[in-house]
Design a protein around this motif. Structure first.
Motif, PDB file in Angstrom:
ATOM      1  N   THR A 154      -1.677   5.753 -13.212  1.00 53.98           N
ATOM      2  CA  THR A 154      -2.215   4.534 -12.982  1.00 53.98           C
ATOM      3  C   THR A 154      -1.733   4.026 -11.434  1.00 53.98           C
ATOM      4  O   THR A 154      -0.728   4.430 -10.998  1.00 53.98           O
ATOM      5  CB  THR A 154      -1.942   3.611 -13.773  1.00 53.98           C
ATOM      6  OG1 THR A 154      -0.766   3.387 -14.141  1.00 53.98           O
ATOM      7  CG2 THR A 154      -2.655   3.643 -15.057  1.00 53.98           C
ATOM      8  N   TRP A 156      -1.189   1.084  -8.199  1.00 50.88           N
ATOM      9  CA  TRP A 156      -0.350  -0.077  -7.924  1.00 50.88           C
ATOM     10  C   TRP A 156      -1.088  -1.298  -7.750  1.00 50.88           C
ATOM     11  O   TRP A 156      -0.701  -2.588  -7.993  1.00 50.88           O
ATOM     12  CB  TRP A 156       0.412  -0.223  -6.859  1.00 50.88           C
ATOM     13  CG  TRP A 156      -0.216   0.599  -5.762  1.00 50.88           C
ATOM     14  CD1 TRP A 156      -0.474   1.753  -4.984  1.00 50.88           C
ATOM     15  CD2 TRP A 156      -1.083  -0.345  -4.759  1.00 50.88           C
ATOM     16  NE1 TRP A 156      -1.072   1.700  -3.987  1.00 50.88           N
ATOM     17  CE2 TRP A 156      -1.664   0.488  -3.656  1.00 50.88           C
ATOM     18  CE3 TRP A 156      -1.555  -1.660  -4.764  1.00 50.88           C
ATOM     19  CZ2 TRP A 156      -2.415   0.162  -2.710  1.00 50.88           C
ATOM     20  CZ3 TRP A 156      -2.431  -2.028  -3.656  1.00 50.88           C
ATOM     21  CH2 TRP A 156      -2.902  -1.305  -2.593  1.00 50.88           C
ATOM     22  N   LYS A 180       2.358   7.280 -16.686  1.00 56.11           N
ATOM     23  CA  LYS A 180       3.015   7.311 -15.543  1.00 56.11           C
ATOM     24  C   LYS A 180       2.423   6.183 -14.642  1.00 56.11           C
ATOM     25  O   LYS A 180       1.551   6.265 -13.901  1.00 56.11           O
ATOM     26  CB  LYS A 180       2.760   8.735 -14.753  1.00 56.11           C
ATOM     27  CG  LYS A 180       3.887   8.944 -13.650  1.00 56.11           C
ATOM     28  CD  LYS A 180       3.513   9.474 -12.637  1.00 56.11           C
ATOM     29  CE  LYS A 180       2.785   8.891 -11.628  1.00 56.11           C
ATOM     30  NZ  LYS A 180       3.381   7.839 -10.963  1.00 56.11           N
ATOM     31  N   ALA A 182       2.337   3.567 -11.520  1.00 57.11           N
ATOM     32  CA  ALA A 182       2.443   3.636 -10.130  1.00 57.11           C
ATOM     33  C   ALA A 182       3.858   3.397  -9.532  1.00 57.11           C
ATOM     34  O   ALA A 182       4.526   2.573 -10.096  1.00 57.11           O
ATOM     35  CB  ALA A 182       1.505   2.589  -8.949  1.00 57.11           C
ATOM     36  N   PRO A 183       4.421   4.332  -8.758  1.00 55.60           N
ATOM     37  CA  PRO A 183       5.875   4.176  -8.198  1.00 55.60           C
ATOM     38  C   PRO A 183       6.250   2.660  -7.794  1.00 55.60           C
ATOM     39  O   PRO A 183       7.198   2.081  -7.893  1.00 55.60           O
ATOM     40  CB  PRO A 183       6.261   5.178  -7.124  1.00 55.60           C
ATOM     41  CG  PRO A 183       4.960   5.892  -7.085  1.00 55.60           C
ATOM     42  CD  PRO A 183       3.834   5.344  -8.010  1.00 55.60           C
ATOM     43  N   ALA A 213       6.570  11.399  -9.341  1.00 57.52           N
ATOM     44  CA  ALA A 213       5.217  11.563  -9.692  1.00 57.52           C
ATOM     45  C   ALA A 213       4.810  13.059  -9.724  1.00 57.52           C
ATOM     46  O   ALA A 213       4.030  13.352 -10.771  1.00 57.52           O
ATOM     47  CB  ALA A 213       4.346  10.965  -8.514  1.00 57.52           C
ATOM     48  N   PHE A 231      -7.089   8.811 -15.080  1.00 64.54           N
ATOM     49  CA  PHE A 231      -6.396   8.539 -13.816  1.00 64.54           C
ATOM     50  C   PHE A 231      -7.269   7.627 -13.091  1.00 64.54           C
ATOM     51  O   PHE A 231      -8.407   7.639 -12.769  1.00 64.54           O
ATOM     52  CB  PHE A 231      -6.206  10.067 -13.038  1.00 64.54           C
ATOM     53  CG  PHE A 231      -5.886   9.726 -11.586  1.00 64.54           C
ATOM     54  CD1 PHE A 231      -4.717   9.588 -11.304  1.00 64.54           C
ATOM     55  CD2 PHE A 231      -7.129   9.749 -10.422  1.00 64.54           C
ATOM     56  CE1 PHE A 231      -4.055   9.332  -9.893  1.00 64.54           C
ATOM     57  CE2 PHE A 231      -6.559   9.441  -9.255  1.00 64.54           C
ATOM     58  CZ  PHE A 231      -4.933   9.410  -8.855  1.00 64.54           C
ATOM     59  N   SER A 234      -6.644   7.343  -5.965  1.00 65.66           N
ATOM     60  CA  SER A 234      -7.427   7.934  -4.929  1.00 65.66           C
ATOM     61  C   SER A 234      -7.989   9.184  -4.895  1.00 65.66           C
ATOM     62  O   SER A 234      -7.653   9.965  -5.711  1.00 65.66           O
ATOM     63  CB  SER A 234      -6.405   8.208  -3.671  1.00 65.66           C
ATOM     64  OG  SER A 234      -5.654   9.273  -3.894  1.00 65.66           O
TER      65      SER A 234
HETATM   66  P1  ADP Z   1      -2.557   5.216  -3.660  1.00 65.53           P
HETATM   67  O1  ADP Z   1      -2.943   5.984  -2.278  1.00 65.53           O
HETATM   68  O2  ADP Z   1      -3.540   4.061  -3.924  1.00 65.53           O
HETATM   69  O3  ADP Z   1      -1.211   4.878  -4.068  1.00 65.53           O
HETATM   70  P2  ADP Z   1      -2.641   7.250  -5.409  1.00 65.53           P
HETATM   71  O4  ADP Z   1      -3.746   8.249  -5.720  1.00 65.53           O
HETATM   72  O5  ADP Z   1      -1.724   8.172  -4.290  1.00 65.53           O
HETATM   73  O6  ADP Z   1      -3.053   6.212  -4.737  1.00 65.53           O
HETATM   74  O7  ADP Z   1      -1.693   7.124  -6.828  1.00 65.53           O
HETATM   75  C1  ADP Z   1      -2.319   6.811  -7.900  1.00 65.53           C
HETATM   76  C2  ADP Z   1      -1.167   7.272  -8.947  1.00 65.53           C
HETATM   77  O8  ADP Z   1      -1.456   8.617  -8.913  1.00 65.53           O
HETATM   78  C3  ADP Z   1       0.067   6.646  -8.900  1.00 65.53           C
HETATM   79  O9  ADP Z   1       0.705   6.740  -9.905  1.00 65.53           O
HETATM   80  C4  ADP Z   1       0.831   7.932  -7.996  1.00 65.53           C
HETATM   81  O10 ADP Z   1       2.261   8.108  -8.423  1.00 65.53           O
HETATM   82  C5  ADP Z   1       0.218   9.174  -8.682  1.00 65.53           C
HETATM   83  N1  ADP Z   1       0.136  10.396  -7.881  1.00 65.53           N
HETATM   84  C6  ADP Z   1       0.314  10.664  -6.643  1.00 65.53           C
HETATM   85  N2  ADP Z   1       0.036  11.981  -6.323  1.00 65.53           N
HETATM   86  C7  ADP Z   1       0.611  12.580  -7.726  1.00 65.53           C
HETATM   87  C8  ADP Z   1       0.661  13.926  -7.894  1.00 65.53           C
HETATM   88  N3  ADP Z   1       0.720  14.797  -7.091  1.00 65.53           N
HETATM   89  N4  ADP Z   1       0.745  14.352  -9.254  1.00 65.53           N
HETATM   90  C9  ADP Z   1       0.799  13.156 -10.158  1.00 65.53           C
HETATM   91  N5  ADP Z   1       0.460  11.906  -9.881  1.00 65.53           N
HETATM   92  C10 ADP Z   1       0.435  11.836  -8.613  1.00 65.53           C
END
Ligand code: ADP
Length: 483
Positions: A154, A156, A180, A182-183, A213, A231, A234
């Motif tokens: 998910t 943030w 999992k 968002a960080p 992640a 999921f 992005s």
């Molecule tokens: P944003 O750009 O809005 O942060 P992301 O698509 O990067 O969106 O992040 C959405 C979610 O996907 C977050 O929980 C992030 O930690 C997770 N995420 C990003 N990259 C990976 C990856 N390679 N594997 C698993 N989870 C990921």
């Protein structure tokens, strides 16, 4: 506010039925985007903890799917009650880690809770079919069964609602969940986990894993015991996870980026359109996947609309979301601010007109002035790429055909909005817009009762509504022969 005094403020992850820290003590600090101060830390976990969680979830899921839908619904309804009872504390945690104004955070908590009560009800309505058999002395029965263990990854921007929108239908259907978050925003997720346990959810049935992640994602998607990925995030990450899910052929739901058009025709009620525009553009400082990216306005009302929107934008109050009266909080991080700046600079370099805003805001490093740009053109970054910030870019069009062509000229297809008083045109637009969701004379379209999701490269599957639970079910056909 001192979060440390909140009973729901948890600085541990929840894995295999227990609150835990990392074996090596590694943690990750979480920042308040308004103040840039550390509000707490969470364990930095990875592959091993994820594998342990999957193993436990698999066992717990088998028992859970044998419980009655009614008893699952009762636990979900208790969870709903607890979320609503604790809305103030949850909203404060959410604002501290995410930045949105408290009133919006509270609204998100209520919205998040609505998925829990909705799917508590839907749990009891997972109906099957009896099909007339072509073979005498036989019956064809269609039933629906839970997919099993679900991975929920998910974002943030909605730290509460994006979790319940996945976890509630999954649990209702009889699945186990590994979340999992968002960080940037783990604390809301952990608080929701705490409340789920208080509601009586079997403890190994759901884990919330904070940390690495990529490692957590790999472990989830490599596993043959995880049968579903849901999921939100992005488009590039969604595509990567889709590829990773292919190795074990998981069922997949993806809710990805958008490039929402907001079309205003000459015959629209301009006051109504501007009110809708404000809600659809500036909510969460422009950081939602259904936020307007392109205002397409017909020639006859173009100047009026720009002027009226400018006036409303001037009333926005930028500041710390925890301060009363704030309507626009900070952006999530420095990269988000840079993206906003680059979109504005590119538009101005291509001869767009800056009407208001355009600069970082003095409230702090991650604050940006609500911005209005007129005379935007299709060759600009604002036309092609989701800005995900408080920038309204207005484009001019002549005819309905031109508006449709401009609106659909994108690889994305999540949400679109259209303002017109002509009933025939409203229907034509609803048909012609290549989007999963269309708001006619309405800028706020999200509700738990309607199917949320996109087409084209905005995603797969639907969340919420009577359709949302199907994402967590599989169809079984049984032929009873020789009767
Ligand atoms: P944003 O750009 O809005 O942060 P992301 O698509 O990067 O969106 O992040 C959405 C979610 O996907 C977050 O929980 C992030 O930690 C997770 N995420 C990003 N990259 C990976 C990856 N390679 N594997 C698993 N989870 C990921």
């Amino acid at each position: 506010m001192n979060l440390q005094t909140f009973s729901l403020f948890r600085e541990q992850a929840f894995v295999v039925g227990k609150w835990c820290s990392a074996a090596d003590g590694k943690t990750q600090e979480i920042i308040n985007p308004a103040t840039l101060q550390v509000i707490g830390s969470v364990p930095f976990l990875g592959e091993q903890e994820t594998k342990n969680a999957i193993k436990a979830a698999k066992v717990a899921q088998q028992a859970w799917q044998r419980t009655s839908a009614k008893s699952r619904a009762e636990i979900l309804m208790k969870w709903y009650d607890l979320i609503v009872q604790n809305a103030d504390e949850l909203a404060q945690i959410l604002t501290a880690e995410q930045g949105k104004p408290l009133a919006e955070a509270r609204g998100e908590i209520v919205y998040a809770a609505s998925f829990v009560s909705w799917f508590a009800e839907e749990a009891k309505r997972v109906y099957g079919d009896v099909i007339p058999s072509p073979i005498a002395d036989s019956k064809i029965i269609v039933s629906k069964q839970p997919v099993g263990v679900v991975a929920a990854i998910t974002p943030w921007n909605f730290p509460a609602a994006m979790i319940t929108r996945k976890v509630a239908p999954a649990l209702a259907a009889g699945c186990a969940c590994i979340v999992k978050p968002a960080p940037e925003t783990p604390f809301t997720a952990l608080a929701l986990m705490d409340l789920a346990l208080q509601a009586g959810l079997p403890s190994a049935l759901m884990s919330v894993i904070t940390g690495d992640a990529i490692a957590i994602g790999e472990a989830l998607l490599q596993s043959e015991d995880v049968h579903k990925l849901s999921f939100t995030g992005s488009t590039p990450v969604g595509k990567l996870l889709y590829e990773q899910s292919a190795r074990t052929l998981k069922k997949v739901s993806l809710e990805l980026g958008g490039n929402a058009p907001f079309i205003v025709f000459d015959d629209a009620d301009i006051e109504q359109a501007v009110a809708g525009a404000m809600a659809a553009k500036f909510r969460n400082a422009g950081q939602t996947c259904v936020c307007v990216n392109r205002f397409l306005v017909q020639k006859g009302v173009y100047d009026n609309f720009v002027q009226a929107l400018r006036e409303k934008i001037m009333t926005l109050k930028v500041g710390d979301g925890a301060t009363t009266g704030t309507t626009i909080g900070p952006l999530i991080n420095h990269a988000a601010v840079q993206k906003v700046q680059s979109h504005i600079a590119d538009a101005l370099a291509h001869k767009a007109r800056l009407i208001v805003g355009g600069q970082p805001h003095g409230a702090g490093e991650l604050f940006f002035e609500p911005t209005l740009i007129a005379d935007a053109k299709p060759n600009m970054m604002v036309a092609k790429d989701e800005t995900f910030g408080p920038v309204a870019a207005v484009f001019c069009f002549d005819s309905e055909e031109e508006a449709i062509a401009m609106a659909n000229d994108t690889q994305f297809g999540l949400a679109a909005y259209c303002y017109t008083k002509d009933l025939g045109r409203a229907w034509r637009m609803s048909d012609a817009l290549e989007y999963g969701m269309v708001g006619i004379n309405q800028g706020m379209i999200s509700t738990e009762v309607a199917p949320f999701g996109g087409i084209k490269q905005s995603g797969l599957g639907r969340e919420g509504s009577k359709y949302g639970i199907d994402e967590y079910l599989q169809i079984k056909y049984t032929l009873f022969g020789g009767l």
